[in-house]
Design an enzyme around this catalytic site. Structure first.
Site, PDB file in Angstrom:
ATOM      1  N   CYS A 186      46.144  29.309  33.824  1.00 44.51           N
ATOM      2  CA  CYS A 186      45.852  30.350  34.812  1.00 44.51           C
ATOM      3  C   CYS A 186      46.499  29.949  36.137  1.00 44.51           C
ATOM      4  CB  CYS A 186      44.336  30.474  34.976  1.00 44.51           C
ATOM      5  SG  CYS A 186      43.837  31.683  36.207  1.00 44.51           S
ATOM      6  N   LEU A 187      47.096  30.923  36.811  1.00 44.86           N
ATOM      7  CA  LEU A 187      47.745  30.629  38.099  1.00 44.86           C
ATOM      8  C   LEU A 187      46.738  30.148  39.134  1.00 44.86           C
ATOM      9  CD1 LEU A 187      50.160  33.694  38.234  1.00 44.86           C
ATOM     10  CD2 LEU A 187      50.793  31.298  37.836  1.00 44.86           C
ATOM     11  N   GLY A 202      50.525  36.997  33.819  1.00 41.12           N
ATOM     12  CA  GLY A 202      49.497  37.949  34.212  1.00 41.12           C
ATOM     13  C   GLY A 202      48.876  37.556  35.537  1.00 41.12           C
ATOM     14  N   HIS A 262      39.033  38.242  34.447  1.00 39.90           N
ATOM     15  CA  HIS A 262      39.060  37.918  35.881  1.00 39.90           C
ATOM     16  C   HIS A 262      38.302  38.970  36.691  1.00 39.90           C
ATOM     17  CE1 HIS A 262      41.544  34.416  36.753  1.00 39.90           C
ATOM     18  NE2 HIS A 262      42.506  34.819  35.962  1.00 39.90           N
ATOM     19  N   GLN A 309      42.650  37.414  42.103  1.00 35.39           N
ATOM     20  CA  GLN A 309      43.457  36.207  42.319  1.00 35.39           C
ATOM     21  C   GLN A 309      44.278  36.280  43.608  1.00 35.39           C
ATOM     22  OE1 GLN A 309      45.119  36.210  38.079  1.00 35.39           O
ATOM     23  NE2 GLN A 309      45.050  34.048  38.597  1.00 35.39           N
ATOM     24  N   HIS A 368      42.459  37.707  29.142  1.00 30.06           N
ATOM     25  CA  HIS A 368      42.347  36.764  30.255  1.00 30.06           C
ATOM     26  C   HIS A 368      42.264  37.502  31.600  1.00 30.06           C
ATOM     27  CE1 HIS A 368      43.725  32.838  32.244  1.00 30.06           C
ATOM     28  NE2 HIS A 368      43.801  33.728  33.205  1.00 30.06           N
ATOM     29  N   GLU A 369      43.175  38.472  31.791  1.00 31.22           N
ATOM     30  CA  GLU A 369      43.230  39.176  33.088  1.00 31.22           C
ATOM     31  C   GLU A 369      42.002  40.070  33.283  1.00 31.22           C
ATOM     32  OE1 GLU A 369      45.250  37.948  35.082  1.00 31.22           O
ATOM     33  OE2 GLU A 369      46.410  36.946  33.521  1.00 31.22           O
TER      34      GLU A 369
HETATM   35 NI    NI Z   1      44.078  33.698  35.259  1.00 33.01          NI
END
Ligand code: NI
Length: 167
Positions: free
Chosen positions: A89-90, A46, A135, A51, A131-132
């Site tokens: 998380c990226l 995701g 953000h 991000q 999660h997304e």
């Molecule tokens: Ni994330």
């Protein structure tokens, strides 16, 4: 399409409440295509617009059939059950924590043309929806855990998962 740079924890972009998408135009489509390419390149499941430094309410999620779901102005409209599992998380590379989320999540969103739709999923994809979408309000998964796993704990967790999968 082009890869976008993923911003990391500590960057202000990750703390902002994003604004709704109002223009469903070519610029949005390019952003979505770039985000999908960036997600696949990074090996994640995701990616949310903040991000990649864009403070708008959209994200892309890859479900367990490897299909990309584009969520624009998404809202969680129903949840069911509970699951606790490893999350990363990226934007927080190399760090993982145990986070509790609903097991089933239903989302209402718009597609790239502005049409409303609903999508429901469970397990990892449900976790990813939560999660997304968080953000987009400036939150990171690390806020849901008081303990990030050490490398040894992470290896142990992965070993246990593999054993469970073999059973
Ligand atoms: Ni994330």
């Amino acid at each position: 399409m082009a890869l976008r740079k993923i911003v990391l924890q500590g960057d202000d972009c990750l703390k902002k409440v994003c604004r709704s998408v109002t223009d469903f135009n070519a610029r949005l489509h390019t952003l979505l295509d770039d985000m999908t390419e960036t997600l696949i390149d990074s090996g994640g499941v995701g990616l949310a617009a903040p991000q990649v430094g864009v403070l708008r309410r959209l994200c892309v999620v890859m479900n367990e059939d490897d299909e990309i779901i584009e969520l624009i102005n998404p809202e969680i409209i129903a949840t069911e059950g509970e699951q606790t599992g490893l999350e990363g998380c990226l934007s927080v590379p190399g760090k993982y924590g145990m986070v509790t989320r609903p097991y089933v999540v239903r989302v209402r969103a718009q597609d790239r043309n502005g049409d409303f739709f609903e999508v429901e999923d469970e397990g990892l994809t449900a976790r990813c929806f939560c999660h997304e979408i968080e953000h987009l309000d400036g939150h990171l998964f690390v806020e849901h855990t008081d303990h990030l796993l050490t490398e040894e704990e992470l290896e142990e967790y992965i070993r246990q998962q593999e054993e469970e999968d073999e059973e």
